[in-house]
Design an enzyme around this catalytic site. Structure first.
Site, short mmCIF file in Angstrom:
data_model
loop_
_atom_site.label_atom_id
_atom_site.label_comp_id
_atom_site.label_asym_id
_atom_site.label_seq_id
_atom_site.Cartn_x
_atom_site.Cartn_y
_atom_site.Cartn_z
CG ASP A 1 20.77 57.17 0.29
OD1 ASP A 1 21.96 57.12 0.59
OD2 ASP A 1 20.29 58.03 -0.48
C1 GLC Z 1 22.21 60.03 -2.51
C2 GLC Z 1 23.10 59.86 -1.27
C3 GLC Z 1 22.55 60.51 -0.03
C4 GLC Z 1 21.76 61.73 -0.40
C5 GLC Z 1 20.54 61.26 -1.19
C6 GLC Z 1 19.65 62.42 -1.63
O1 GLC Z 1 22.20 58.86 -3.27
O2 GLC Z 1 23.48 58.54 -0.94
O3 GLC Z 1 23.67 60.82 0.83
O4 GLC Z 1 21.36 62.44 0.77
O5 GLC Z 1 20.89 60.47 -2.32
O6 GLC Z 1 20.34 63.22 -2.55
#
Ligand code: GLC
Length: 744
Positions: A287
């Site tokens: 993430d």
């Molecule tokens: C965010 C979220 C995740 C998302 C990623 C990209 O912080 O936790 O669910 O897919 O970043 O946007």
């Protein structure tokens, strides 16, 4: 090198050499093509495939990301996040394909979580439809729109089990139940990928956030999680396993540390379970900056060690942390990371690109005409309207609904009544506020002219009650009041944990004002989670949960309010009476004192200030008709391993005066286990439509494998003994019968 006609805007045909990735013939199996390409890649080019950055859409000009240009030209970014649009992705793709040595195309990723341009209700809302076909179709539409606008990869479905509504990301989930969550995970992956990933309109799906992110302590987002392996396996893993079984192409690691090790570098999760036990062959992305966040977690001393630990644990792609860009090549050179591990990660990314056909046509998703034709297409809007009405859950109705269409005047009041952006909810992709049909606009269709009165009344925050006068005035001239209250889109989703689940701001005060008019009040709750209704319930004559209903949420909810559609939604989460009860879910353990053990009724598992029961149960939802259950029968009193499945049959009757849909639910209780077992577990459901007065028999198959769990010795499987089945319209299903599972 292939030559290709470019259709330029300069009204002349130009023959330009278009770089083509030099790859093995397309007739070879993907594995051979991957092996061939790997053999020609430098160490830096391999690392580049494992790096993802977020784009701001522009490569040149003010505010552009010019600093990324040399990196992309050198093949240093295997994928980009947040770059979208047929024209924009072509611009970025050309940079990678035509400038880099091996012309390897990039993947473009976006959070298409509940729709791309046509926004569907939030996932917690569509889960409330229990309509797997409609859910799969919604993701199909989302994938068609996403691929038409240059996207190859969505960071969805979010399959975290969520049992704590303080956690704002419950909005993105399918709720509290492993069985429901697993069936919905499969439907969502199928919708995004179909069974022919690479066909036009298909995109890579991503099961996230592995794992147990929904178990954050105190419901606080990004916080720590401490879950036993048994609860992981019985509660949090099943939807992820279901996604793997459905062929999900990628996974995303959660932000949380689990039993002391951040998911980003958790080899138990990423290697032992995901690859070792489940045979997952895709790739795992962190993430956002998950690798560098380990410095805050405190399990690494520096970014190099974070990169080393993550990569060795099984994390393949680094989103935005620069850990792999800065350190992975050196880690491989130093021998700290085996080349075989590097090639496995890079090979999985390349395999996905081959499967998507990007080496044959890197610009396959860069067609402006397709983009214009498909985004927010009429058929997509209609599907979004249909799913918005199917997702609505009727929790209370003293007869005020459906609104009598003839001649009445309706007042629609509240901060969510005419708020396009809030109707879209969290993670609203490329949804356009200008394209949203709000509840107010939809009701104006049903109650034209002076028959619809509107007032915002107040906001969901602050203490400004200056709008109450207009609200009272709107209500004064109406026969019925629809109060659209709840939470705004920015009060829901990521990083929106709440310690209070009361209606925020002056909303409750506004509701008291509306109640004081003496007119019937319908609460239309738009929110990304259960909100407390103890103080609300006495003030309203009906409660309809619309969630954040998306682009066409207004018409969808108006269809329910007017009776054009008979509500069929059922809660995918337990609805608490108070924050103090959380976590509260139906599949709870029995404890040693479920009922009083003394004459005074003092000594048992309970609170002295509130009941144990929820305000509304998991699986509950009313209809404009009623359904009756009887004639439960089992095909046999005994289920024998290796023998025929147990068939559980019940009769369902539409006892009311209008057609309706019912979600028939099957629950099972394992009376005695080698470890304590939940008092009930959902093991089947079927959504059926019945005409007024119609009856139908609904049957479910139960096999020993359906009774499996993580046993005392940590093996997974069923145990012989006594069981009960329950069939009904919610988790309190009363129709029950016993059966026995015999020893193998
Ligand atoms: C965010 C979220 C995740 C998302 C990623 C990209 O912080 O936790 O669910 O897919 O970043 O946007």
């Amino acid at each position: 090198m292939h030559l290709r006609l470019l259709l330029p805007s300069l009204s002349m045909l130009v023959l330009l050499p278009i770089a083509r990735p030099a790859t093995a013939p397309t007739t070879l199996p993907v594995e051979d093509r991957v092996r061939d390409l790997l053999s020609r890649m430098t160490l830096e080019e391999k690392v580049g495939q494992l790096v993802q950055y977020s784009g701001r859409d522009t490569l040149t000009g003010p505010g552009s990301q010019a600093e990324l240009v040399p990196l992309i030209k050198a093949g240093g970014a295997g994928s980009m996040l947040n770059v979208h649009g047929a024209a924009k992705t072509r611009e970025w793709q050309k940079l990678a394909v035509e400038s880099s040595r091996l012309h390897i195309p990039m993947l473009f990723a976006l959070d298409v979580v509940h729709g791309c341009r046509t926004i569907f209700p939030i996932p917690l809302g569509t889960a409330a439809s229990w309509d797997l076909g409609a859910i799969e179709q919604a993701e199909r539409i989302a994938a068609i729109e996403a691929s038409a606008t240059g996207i190859h990869w969505t960071f969805a479905p979010m399959v975290d089990i969520a049992r704590d509504p303080r956690w704002g990301r419950i909005a993105e989930s399918a709720g509290e139940d492993p069985f429901l969550g697993s069936t919905i995970a499969r439907a969502r992956v199928r919708g995004f990928q179909t069974d022919r990933l690479g066909a036009p309109g298909t995109i890579l799906a991503c099961a996230k956030h592995f794992a147990a992110y929904g178990a954050v302590q105190a419901g606080r987002d990004y916080f720590t999680t401490d879950v036993t392996e048994r609860v992981l396996r019985d509660v949090y893993f099943p939807p992820f396993r279901a996604a793997v079984d459905a062929g999900v192409a990628t996974f995303m690691a959660g932000f949380n540390d689990l039993d002391g090790t951040p998911c980003t570098a958790n080899a138990f999760l990423l290697d032992r379970v995901l690859r070792g036990e489940w045979g997952f062959r895709g790739f795992v992305i962190s993430d956002w900056q998950g690798i560098s966040e380990m410095l805050e977690h405190g399990n690494v001393a520096d970014l190099r060690d974070a990169a080393r630990q993550s990569f060795l644990a099984g994390l393949d792609v680094d989103m935005e942390a620069q850990g792999y860009e800065k350190h992975l090549a050196e880690l491989v050179r130093s021998g700290a990371v085996p080349v075989a591990r590097l090639d496995a990660a890079v090979g999985a990314v390349l395999a996905a690109k081959f499967r998507l056909g990007l080496f044959e046509d890197p610009y396959r998703n860069c067609d402006e005409a397709q983009e214009k034709a498909l985004l927010f297409a009429p058929a997509h809007r209609e599907a979004a309207r249909d799913l918005a009405r199917r997702s609505a859950v009727l929790l209370k109705n003293n007869g005020v609904l459906p609104l009598k269409a003839g001649g009445i005047t309706v007042a629609v009041v509240g901060p969510l009544a005419d708020s396009a952006g809030d109707q879209l909810g969290c993670w609203s992709g490329l949804g356009e506020r200008s394209e949203v049909v709000t509840l107010r606009a939809a009701l104006a269709e049903a109650f034209p002219g002076a028959r619809l009165r509107y007032a915002q009344g107040c906001l969901t925050t602050g203490d400004d009650t200056s709008g109450f006068a207009a609200a009272r005035q709107a209500a004064a001239g109406a026969d019925v009041i629809v109060a659209a209250l709840g939470e705004t889109a920015n009060q829901s989703g990521e990083s929106t944990s709440r310690a209070s689940l009361d209606l925020s701001g002056p909303q409750l005060a506004l509701l008291r004002e509306l109640h004081a008019t003496g007119k019937p009040v319908v609460l239309l709750l738009m929110a990304g989670r259960p909100l407390l209704l103890e103080a609300v319930d006495p003030l309203v004559d009906a409660i309809l949960v619309g969630w954040h209903p998306g682009s066409m949420g207004g018409p969808g909810l108006a269809d329910v309010l007017t009776g054009a559609y008979n509500p069929s939604g059922k809660l995918p989460v337990t609805w608490p009476r108070s924050v103090g009860q959380i976590p509260l879910f139906y599949a709870h353990k029995n404890s040693g004192r479920p009922t009083p053990t003394d004459p005074e009724g003092k000594y048992f598992s309970h609170y002295i200030d509130t009941p144990n029961t929820p305000r509304f149960r998991f699986g509950f939802g009313l209809s404009y008709t009623t359904f009756a259950y009887d004639s439960l029968r089992l095909s046999a009193p005994v289920l024998q391993p290796g023998g025929p499945a147990l068939i559980v049959t019940a009769r369902v009757r539409n006892a009311g005066a209008r057609a309706g849909e019912e979600v028939v639910q099957l629950y099972v209780r394992d009376r005695v286990g080698s470890v304590t077992r939940p008092v009930r577990e959902l093991k089947g459901f079927e959504k059926i439509a019945l005409a007024a007065g119609e009856s139908r028999e609904v049957s479910f198959r139960l096999a020993p494998a359906d009774l499996a769990f993580c046993r005392a010795d940590m093996t997974f499987g069923p145990e012989p003994g006594a069981f009960d089945v329950f069939v009904g319209g919610d988790s309190n299903a009363a129709l029950s019968a016993p059966f026995t599972l015999t020893a193998p």
